[in-house]
Design a protein around this motif. Structure first.
Motif, PDB file in Angstrom:
ATOM      1  N   GLU A  12       0.826  -1.206   0.000  1.00 38.60           N
ATOM      2  CA  GLU A  12       0.000   0.000   0.000  1.00 38.60           C
ATOM      3  C   GLU A  12       0.866   1.263   0.000  1.00 38.60           C
ATOM      4  O   GLU A  12       0.551   2.244  -0.673  1.00 38.60           O
ATOM      5  N   ARG A  13       1.977   1.234   0.704  1.00 42.57           N
ATOM      6  CA  ARG A  13       2.887   2.385   0.707  1.00 42.57           C
ATOM      7  C   ARG A  13       3.459   2.630  -0.693  1.00 42.57           C
ATOM      8  O   ARG A  13       3.587   3.775  -1.134  1.00 42.57           O
ATOM      9  N   VAL A  15       1.966   1.820  -3.504  1.00 41.38           N
ATOM     10  CA  VAL A  15       0.847   2.353  -4.294  1.00 41.38           C
ATOM     11  C   VAL A  15       0.693   3.849  -4.033  1.00 41.38           C
ATOM     12  O   VAL A  15       0.507   4.637  -4.968  1.00 41.38           O
ATOM     13  N   GLU A  16       0.777   4.268  -2.788  1.00 42.05           N
ATOM     14  CA  GLU A  16       0.631   5.687  -2.459  1.00 42.05           C
ATOM     15  C   GLU A  16       1.731   6.528  -3.125  1.00 42.05           C
ATOM     16  O   GLU A  16       1.464   7.616  -3.640  1.00 42.05           O
ATOM     17  N   THR A  17       2.948   6.024  -3.133  1.00 46.76           N
ATOM     18  CA  THR A  17       4.049   6.718  -3.799  1.00 46.76           C
ATOM     19  C   THR A  17       3.789   6.817  -5.304  1.00 46.76           C
ATOM     20  O   THR A  17       3.969   7.879  -5.914  1.00 46.76           O
ATOM     21  N   LEU A  18       3.354   5.714  -5.896  1.00 46.31           N
ATOM     22  CA  LEU A  18       3.067   5.710  -7.336  1.00 46.31           C
ATOM     23  C   LEU A  18       1.910   6.645  -7.674  1.00 46.31           C
ATOM     24  O   LEU A  18       1.937   7.346  -8.690  1.00 46.31           O
ATOM     25  N   ARG A  19       0.896   6.666  -6.814  1.00 47.75           N
ATOM     26  CA  ARG A  19      -0.254   7.549  -7.047  1.00 47.75           C
ATOM     27  C   ARG A  19       0.185   9.025  -7.010  1.00 47.75           C
ATOM     28  O   ARG A  19      -0.277   9.837  -7.804  1.00 47.75           O
ATOM     29  N   ALA A  20       1.086   9.355  -6.098  1.00 45.44           N
ATOM     30  CA  ALA A  20       1.581  10.732  -6.020  1.00 45.44           C
ATOM     31  C   ALA A  20       2.331  11.122  -7.294  1.00 45.44           C
ATOM     32  O   ALA A  20       2.292  12.281  -7.708  1.00 45.44           O
ATOM     33  N   GLN A  21       2.979  10.160  -7.928  1.00 39.94           N
ATOM     34  CA  GLN A  21       3.736  10.421  -9.152  1.00 39.94           C
ATOM     35  C   GLN A  21       2.879  10.389 -10.413  1.00 39.94           C
ATOM     36  O   GLN A  21       3.125  11.151 -11.341  1.00 39.94           O
ATOM     37  N   HIS A  22       1.889   9.475 -10.447  1.00 41.95           N
ATOM     38  CA  HIS A  22       1.168   9.178 -11.695  1.00 41.95           C
ATOM     39  C   HIS A  22      -0.331   9.473 -11.662  1.00 41.95           C
ATOM     40  O   HIS A  22      -1.001   9.325 -12.674  1.00 41.95           O
ATOM     41  N   LEU A  79      -6.875 -13.082  -2.898  1.00 41.35           N
ATOM     42  CA  LEU A  79      -5.608 -12.599  -3.418  1.00 41.35           C
ATOM     43  C   LEU A  79      -5.068 -11.530  -2.479  1.00 41.35           C
ATOM     44  O   LEU A  79      -5.811 -10.654  -2.033  1.00 41.35           O
ATOM     45  N   ILE A  80      -3.787 -11.612  -2.185  1.00 40.06           N
ATOM     46  CA  ILE A  80      -3.138 -10.667  -1.293  1.00 40.06           C
ATOM     47  C   ILE A  80      -1.990 -10.034  -2.073  1.00 40.06           C
ATOM     48  O   ILE A  80      -1.030 -10.727  -2.448  1.00 40.06           O
ATOM     49  N   ILE A  81      -2.104  -8.752  -2.338  1.00 34.49           N
ATOM     50  CA  ILE A  81      -1.099  -8.050  -3.116  1.00 34.49           C
ATOM     51  C   ILE A  81       0.018  -7.602  -2.179  1.00 34.49           C
ATOM     52  O   ILE A  81      -0.212  -6.897  -1.199  1.00 34.49           O
ATOM     53  N   ASP A  82       1.222  -8.037  -2.512  1.00 38.60           N
ATOM     54  CA  ASP A  82       2.387  -7.741  -1.702  1.00 38.60           C
ATOM     55  C   ASP A  82       3.428  -7.082  -2.603  1.00 38.60           C
ATOM     56  O   ASP A  82       3.226  -6.956  -3.814  1.00 38.60           O
ATOM     57  N   VAL A  83       4.532  -6.651  -2.027  1.00 36.99           N
ATOM     58  CA  VAL A  83       5.639  -6.076  -2.793  1.00 36.99           C
ATOM     59  C   VAL A  83       6.923  -6.727  -2.291  1.00 36.99           C
ATOM     60  O   VAL A  83       7.070  -6.992  -1.097  1.00 36.99           O
ATOM     61  N   VAL A  84       7.807  -7.053  -3.238  1.00 38.45           N
ATOM     62  CA  VAL A  84       9.072  -7.692  -2.902  1.00 38.45           C
ATOM     63  C   VAL A  84      10.199  -6.988  -3.659  1.00 38.45           C
ATOM     64  O   VAL A  84       9.955  -6.365  -4.700  1.00 38.45           O
ATOM     65  N   PRO A  85      11.429  -7.083  -3.149  1.00 41.50           N
ATOM     66  CA  PRO A  85      12.551  -6.504  -3.890  1.00 41.50           C
ATOM     67  C   PRO A  85      12.736  -7.242  -5.215  1.00 41.50           C
ATOM     68  O   PRO A  85      12.447  -8.432  -5.328  1.00 41.50           O
ATOM     69  N   GLY A  86      13.216  -6.542  -6.192  1.00 38.69           N
ATOM     70  CA  GLY A  86      13.487  -7.168  -7.482  1.00 38.69           C
ATOM     71  C   GLY A  86      12.869  -6.380  -8.608  1.00 38.69           C
ATOM     72  O   GLY A  86      12.097  -5.441  -8.400  1.00 38.69           O
ATOM     73  N   ARG A  87      13.210  -6.772  -9.785  1.00 42.46           N
ATOM     74  CA  ARG A  87      12.739  -6.072 -10.979  1.00 42.46           C
ATOM     75  C   ARG A  87      11.605  -6.868 -11.590  1.00 42.46           C
ATOM     76  O   ARG A  87      11.779  -8.011 -11.982  1.00 42.46           O
TER      77      ARG A  87
END
Length: 126
Positions: A12-13, A15-22, A79-87
């Motif tokens: 969610e953090r 997403v908030e950063t991306l929303r501020a940019q896009h 479904l649980i949306i998560d974020v992980v390091p990596g490209r």
């Protein structure tokens, strides 16, 4: 009421950063050969939702769609949306930031299946 799609606080953090940019965002989970378990994040309106795509709900204020074939496989899971390091994929907005969204899942209990809300209509968030 049980939600079909959730998001971790870490994701969610992002997403908030991306929303501020896009600006407003949307997610799509296709399950195509290149996507695997990675949901794609786009500026809202930049990805054309197909007539067979299903709106599962919202994560962090952004609509989350899934392809009909994928929904058939995952309809019994949350479904649980998560974020992980990596490209991740070059098409998803988080790719340049060195992280990628990842879909995890857990099987609904019988009681949860009975309490699932009806799927929202796609027009509600476009």
């Amino acid at each position: 009421m049980v939600r079909r799609v959730e998001i971790t606080p870490e994701a969610e953090r992002v997403v908030e950063t991306l929303r501020a940019q896009h600006g407003p965002l949307m997610f799509h989970q296709s399950g195509g050969c290149c996507d695997g378990s990675a949901p794609m994040c786009y500026p809202r309106g930049e990805f054309r939702v197909g007539e067979r795509d299903i709106l599962l709900g919202e994560v962090a204020g952004s609509p989350f769609y899934i392809g009909a074939a994928q929904f058939e496989y995952w309809s019994h899971t949350q479904l649980i949306i998560d974020v992980v390091p990596g490209r991740g994929s070059g098409f998803s907005l988080e790719a340049p930031d060195g992280v990628r969204f990842l879909t995890r899942s857990r099987v609904f209990t019988d009681d949860e299946v009975a309490g699932l809300a009806p799927l929202p209509t796609p027009e509600a968030t476009l």
